[in-house]
Scaffold this motif. Structure first.
Motif: not given
Length: 451
Positions: A208-223
């Protein structure tokens, strides 16, 4: 909560060792579909509201994202046996028999990448991939019990700036502990699949009080070696006629994650054919694989050509295969226009008496107009089905075209309310909307042998 985190951390290594576990456990070839059909029907019978955003997408990848709370039944528990980390993954794809077979046949690629921000831990559990489709399995954990996720706002592939996103996200309850879901990626024909999926996720509200908008980043390997060359192609090339409407079924391509069948509709047909009610693939044992009903069901090639997607029987290897159906939702092309007098708030033309205009209002958030329709329909074939009534494009009396980007549907088995959002403009009345799907039908048996 710490006990919950410990349990999840213990499950991730089990997912990594999934291949060895699956070789030792007898997994039934089919789970009781009737039970889950009943569960889905029960959910639909409850009054609810479903929002859709409409747009024409032309980018290289289409992403469809769905999120679901984890629920288990005795049948699912028996299906996954002694693999706790696999339980929620099987639950998430339980609507698709082909994906269940893919997991059964060791087609899952474990990932196990995690990142924590602002008290939310996101884990990419694994992927199922082939040349036609990639399904990414993810888990969200509320690490301190203080966070409230309202919406998964952004999903993108950073290596492809032209990525289009089709959002189908739903708010989650307060005080949640764990949410698991899937993300479907659909490469365009001829597009190469990268060695890594560089993905970014963002939520529109974390606290409710968040001032930032974090992002989750991934490098997902594909076989890619795991699915290279895994497809089968059949030339159906047969034309059928249903109540005088000609339909040609072209090439069929079978991938591990889905089946694609090309369909052409004769331009001289008097009716617009919307959707097949019961189109299915059936083998010599009577086992059926239906069209995909949770996700992308098809894609349009042109006004009279499309590709339909089916659950995959790639791992079944049937001796004989048939394409069968008995009814199609369709309407006379001349009846598809619905004219709305926005000044007098009434319908000037409509397909039949089932459809009425209930109200014309204004959105309190952005000032958009809202056309509120009501449709009464007691046909048993349409129970538990919500219709996307209109195309996104509409016109006013001057002939100018506009795009609606949002609609909503709510109701029960026999009565639906459909809200169609229109831009804030000085329109020349009436507006003309175009029927995209409607409960009128043509009937006739389709029975084609493919092999």
């Amino acid at each position: 909560m710490s006990e919950f985190r410990d349990q999840h951390e213990q499950e991730l290594p089990q997912l990594e060792a999934m291949k060895e576990y699956m070789e030792d456990i007898a997994i039934p070839s089919e789970v009781d579909e009737k039970i889950w059909s009943g569960i889905r029907a029960g959910r639909l019978r409850r009054r609810r509201r479903v929002y859709t955003r409409m747009a024409a997408y032309t980018a290289c990848l289409l992403l469809l994202v769905s999120a679901a709370s984890v629920r288990f039944s005795p049948e699912v528990a028996a299906y996954v046996g002694e693999i706790p980390a696999l339980r929620p993954l099987v639950e998430l794809i339980h609507y698709d028999k082909g994906l269940e077979l893919a997991i059964d046949n060791d087609f899952m690629q474990p990932v196990g990448l995690s990142e924590e921000q602002d008290g939310i831990k996101m884990t990419i559990d694994g992927i199922i991939a082939d040349e036609s489709r990639i399904i990414v399995f993810y888990t969200l954990e509320n690490m301190d019990g203080q966070k409230s996720v309202v919406n998964l706002e952004k999903v993108e592939l950073t290596d492809n700036k032209n990525t289009s996103i089709s959002q189908a996200f739903y708010p989650h309850e307060e005080d949640w502990k764990i949410i698991q879901g899937t993300i479907d990626l659909y490469p365009n024909e001829g597009a190469s699949i990268p060695d890594y999926l560089n993905m970014i996720f963002r939520f529109d509200k974390v606290t409710e009080s968040a001032t930032n908008r974090p992002e989750w980043q991934f490098a997902i390997p594909v076989d890619k070696a795991k699915f290279e060359g895994l497809k089968e192609t059949y030339d159906i090339n047969q034309t059928v006629s249903v109540e005088g409407q000609k339909i040609t079924f072209g090439a069929m391509t079978v991938y591990p994650t889905r089946i694609e069948i090309e369909v052409d509709y004769d331009p001289s047909n008097s009716k617009k054919l919307f959707y097949f009610d019961d189109l299915r693939l059936e083998d010599e044992k009577g086992e059926t694989f239906s069209t995909i009903n949770n996700g992308v069901t098809g894609s349009n090639i042109s006004e009279n050509s499309q590709v339909l997607y089916f659950q995959s029987n790639y791992f079944r290897k049937p001796k004989h295969l048939y394409l069968r159906a008995s009814s199609i939702r369709a309407m006379d092309k001349a009846m598809r226009e619905v004219k709305v007098d926005i000044d007098r708030k009434e319908l000037l033309t409509r397909p039949d008496s089932k459809l009425t205009l209930k109200d014309i209002g204004t959105s309190s958030e952005d000032g958009q107009g809202i056309l509120v329709f009501e449709m009464k329909n007691e046909n048993p074939l349409d129970q538990n089905h919500m219709f996307s009534l209109f195309e996104s494009t509409y016109k006013d009396a001057s002939g100018q075209s506009f795009e609606s980007h949002m609609a909503s549907t709510s109701g029960n088995e026999a009565e639906y309310e459909y809200q169609y959002f229109i831009k804030k403009e000085n329109y020349q009345s009436p507006l003309t909307l175009y029927i995209q799907d409607y409960p009128t039908r043509i009937h006739g048996d389709i029975d084609l042998r493919i092999k």
